[in-house]
Motif scaffolding. Structure first.
Motif, mmCIF file in Angstrom:
data_model
loop_
_atom_site.group_PDB
_atom_site.id
_atom_site.type_symbol
_atom_site.label_atom_id
_atom_site.label_comp_id
_atom_site.label_asym_id
_atom_site.label_seq_id
_atom_site.Cartn_x
_atom_site.Cartn_y
_atom_site.Cartn_z
ATOM 1 N N PHE A 123 1.027 -0.893 0.127
ATOM 2 C CA PHE A 123 -0.045 0.143 0.184
ATOM 3 C C PHE A 123 1.124 1.272 -0.217
ATOM 4 O O PHE A 123 0.571 2.198 -1.283
ATOM 5 C CB PHE A 123 -0.725 0.245 0.984
ATOM 6 C CG PHE A 123 -1.403 1.210 1.522
ATOM 7 C CD1 PHE A 123 -2.663 1.776 0.283
ATOM 8 C CD2 PHE A 123 -1.492 1.785 2.664
ATOM 9 C CE1 PHE A 123 -3.425 3.345 0.334
ATOM 10 C CE2 PHE A 123 -2.028 3.214 2.824
ATOM 11 C CZ PHE A 123 -3.207 4.019 2.188
ATOM 12 N N ASN A 124 1.735 1.126 0.832
ATOM 13 C CA ASN A 124 3.010 2.625 1.145
ATOM 14 C C ASN A 124 3.377 2.888 -0.551
ATOM 15 O O ASN A 124 3.904 4.204 -0.544
ATOM 16 C CB ASN A 124 4.183 2.386 1.669
ATOM 17 C CG ASN A 124 3.171 2.595 3.486
ATOM 18 O OD1 ASN A 124 1.768 3.196 3.967
ATOM 19 N ND2 ASN A 124 3.712 1.663 4.017
ATOM 20 N N ALA A 125 4.065 1.303 -1.128
ATOM 21 C CA ALA A 125 4.480 1.562 -2.384
ATOM 22 C C ALA A 125 4.293 1.910 -3.236
ATOM 23 O O ALA A 125 4.303 3.245 -4.235
ATOM 24 C CB ALA A 125 5.289 0.165 -2.724
ATOM 25 N N ALA A 126 2.510 1.582 -3.384
ATOM 26 C CA ALA A 126 1.647 2.189 -4.682
ATOM 27 C C ALA A 126 1.164 3.783 -4.115
ATOM 28 O O ALA A 126 1.152 4.593 -4.800
ATOM 29 C CB ALA A 126 0.682 1.557 -4.579
ATOM 30 N N PHE A 127 1.348 3.768 -2.590
ATOM 31 C CA PHE A 127 0.600 5.648 -3.014
ATOM 32 C C PHE A 127 2.050 6.699 -3.028
ATOM 33 O O PHE A 127 1.551 7.965 -3.093
ATOM 34 C CB PHE A 127 0.172 5.228 -1.476
ATOM 35 C CG PHE A 127 -1.376 6.275 -0.931
ATOM 36 C CD1 PHE A 127 -2.191 6.314 -0.835
ATOM 37 C CD2 PHE A 127 -0.783 7.422 -0.490
ATOM 38 C CE1 PHE A 127 -3.293 6.660 -0.638
ATOM 39 C CE2 PHE A 127 -1.514 9.091 -0.361
ATOM 40 C CZ PHE A 127 -2.453 8.217 -0.707
ATOM 41 N N ASN A 128 3.015 5.890 -2.799
ATOM 42 C CA ASN A 128 4.138 6.909 -2.600
ATOM 43 C C ASN A 128 4.359 7.144 -4.164
ATOM 44 O O ASN A 128 4.614 8.422 -4.656
ATOM 45 C CB ASN A 128 5.367 6.412 -2.013
ATOM 46 C CG ASN A 128 5.002 7.314 -0.976
ATOM 47 O OD1 ASN A 128 5.700 8.371 -0.576
ATOM 48 N ND2 ASN A 128 5.420 5.701 -0.087
ATOM 49 N N THR A 129 3.919 6.167 -5.001
ATOM 50 C CA THR A 129 4.485 5.480 -6.487
ATOM 51 C C THR A 129 2.900 6.749 -7.471
ATOM 52 O O THR A 129 3.968 7.466 -8.502
ATOM 53 C CB THR A 129 4.721 4.638 -7.272
ATOM 54 O OG1 THR A 129 4.908 3.247 -5.775
ATOM 55 C CG2 THR A 129 4.405 4.459 -8.540
ATOM 56 N N HIS A 130 2.670 6.842 -7.184
ATOM 57 C CA HIS A 130 1.097 7.264 -8.081
ATOM 58 C C HIS A 130 0.957 8.530 -7.222
ATOM 59 O O HIS A 130 1.007 9.631 -8.316
ATOM 60 C CB HIS A 130 0.072 6.736 -7.747
ATOM 61 C CG HIS A 130 -0.093 5.235 -8.648
ATOM 62 N ND1 HIS A 130 0.720 3.865 -7.992
ATOM 63 C CD2 HIS A 130 -1.008 5.044 -9.397
ATOM 64 C CE1 HIS A 130 -0.146 3.007 -9.207
ATOM 65 N NE2 HIS A 130 -0.596 3.544 -10.090
#
Length: 367
Positions: free
Chosen positions: A191-198
């Motif tokens: 979740f954190n990775a997707a949020f930061n990426t997007h």
């Protein structure tokens, strides 16, 4: 203004695309709520995409790119506006009765919009499972998605999950771990990775203390749900009030007070959640506010979907009026009232065969 947003498929020609974009820009300048959810505007000078009702200063025409879906805007590199909040926009795309591929894409979108399917599986398994439900191959599903929308099913699903998480982070006090799980992510790390990426943000940066809308007691956290006007609030609330089941529902109608309260029992991932919800219309703005008890916060995405169906918030008023107005001109803003879940709807339909609404309501209360 011409109705140019029936299909998410790319325009047939450059000339028609330019005409469509000019119409969208006019709707954007007017902040026309009738087009809320029908398109999103990416602003190249800021890298942010907005709803057509966003209250910020209207961007210059040459800085605007228009998208039918939020996922398309995010795929093009735009981030959601923190002011107008694209996750609040009405959903639902118009159906076509002629294009089989278009119907298949729209049915797939409806399935991907259902919160209960977000956490069913990860990666390519999502596409395979969706294709199996639709009776086509996953290769064919990806191909028609790309042709119709310019994005993949996974990109669309990821945007739906992230926007749901964004709403939970903004409007609730749920821990980030619960937000991740409620939004369909298998782990907080993903979740954190997707949020930061997007979005280029840490999830905790979206936390804020918001004021409760009018009609909600002080200190309560409320979620706002967008709708397209016109909306005949009195007619819909009057319908629900005449059929309310005492002890389970309480509906207040009248000028400045259109509020529904009810108890809720909802099962999700093998866990049963119980509590209450309160929903009311916001005077002066095309939106509905929703407040829930703390025990229901982990299933807020599912509750939002059911409330939107209950109040028919995703309806297209232009399509309704095109049919009703010739013979029923006073029916401006009518909606189709729903029910909280399928079982309740079935029971109400059977009992509704009684001679009067009052008799059916009496039997429902006994049951």
């Amino acid at each position: 203004m011409p109705d140019v947003f029936h299909s998410p498929a790319p325009p047939a020609s450059t000339a028609s695309a330019a005409d469509d974009d000019e119409a969208r820009y006019l709707a954007l300048r007017a902040r026309d709520a009738r087009f809320d959810g029908r398109f999103f505007t990416g602003v190249t000078s800021t890298g942010i995409y907005c709803r057509p009702v966003c209250a910020v200063r209207t961007p210059r025409r040459e800085n605007c790119r228009f998208f039918t879906l939020a996922a398309q805007a995010e795929s093009a590199g735009f981030r959601p506006c923190l002011r107008c909040r694209p996750e609040l926009a009405p959903q639902a795309l118009a159906w076509s009765v002629q294009d089989a591929s278009g119907i298949l894409v729209r049915q797939a979108l409806r399935m991907l919009d259902a919160p209960q399917s977000w956490g069913a599986c990860e990666g390519g398994a999502v596409v395979a499972q969706l294709a199996a439900r639709l009776g086509v191959s996953d290769r064919h599903l990806r191909r028609i998605f790309e042709a119709a929308l310019g994005i993949s099913p996974l990109q669309y699903l990821q945007t739906r999950r992230l926007l749901a998480a964004k709403q939970l982070l903004t409007d609730t006090d749920l821990p980030v771990t619960q937000v991740a799980l409620a939004s369909g992510f298998a782990s907080v790390r993903r979740f954190n990775a997707a949020f930061n990426t997007h979005y280029g943000l840490n999830p905790t940066q979206l936390r804020r203390q918001g004021a409760a809308p009018d009609g909600v007691q002080a200190g309560a956290r409320a979620v706002r749900l967008g709708l397209r006007p016109p909306y005949d609030t009195a007619a819909l609330m009057g319908f629900l009030a005449a059929r309310q089941i005492h002890g389970m529902e309480s509906i207040r109608t009248g000028p400045g007070a259109q509020v529904l309260r009810r108890t809720v029992r909802l099962a999700s991932a093998g866990t049963v959640f119980t509590g209450w919800l309160e929903a009311g219309f916001d005077d002066g703005r095309p939106q509905l506010w929703l407040r829930i008890s703390d025990g229901l916060q982990p299933v807020l995405p599912q509750l939002i979907a059911r409330v939107r169906a209950l109040f028919d918030l995703d309806a297209d008023p232009q399509a309704i009026n095109a049919v009703l107005h010739p013979s029923f001109p006073e029916g401006d803003g009518l909606r189709v009232p729903g029910a909280f879940d399928g079982f309740e709807l079935a029971v109400r339909a059977v009992l509704g065969q009684q001679i009067t609404v009052a008799a059916a309501r009496t039997l429902a209360q006994r049951l």
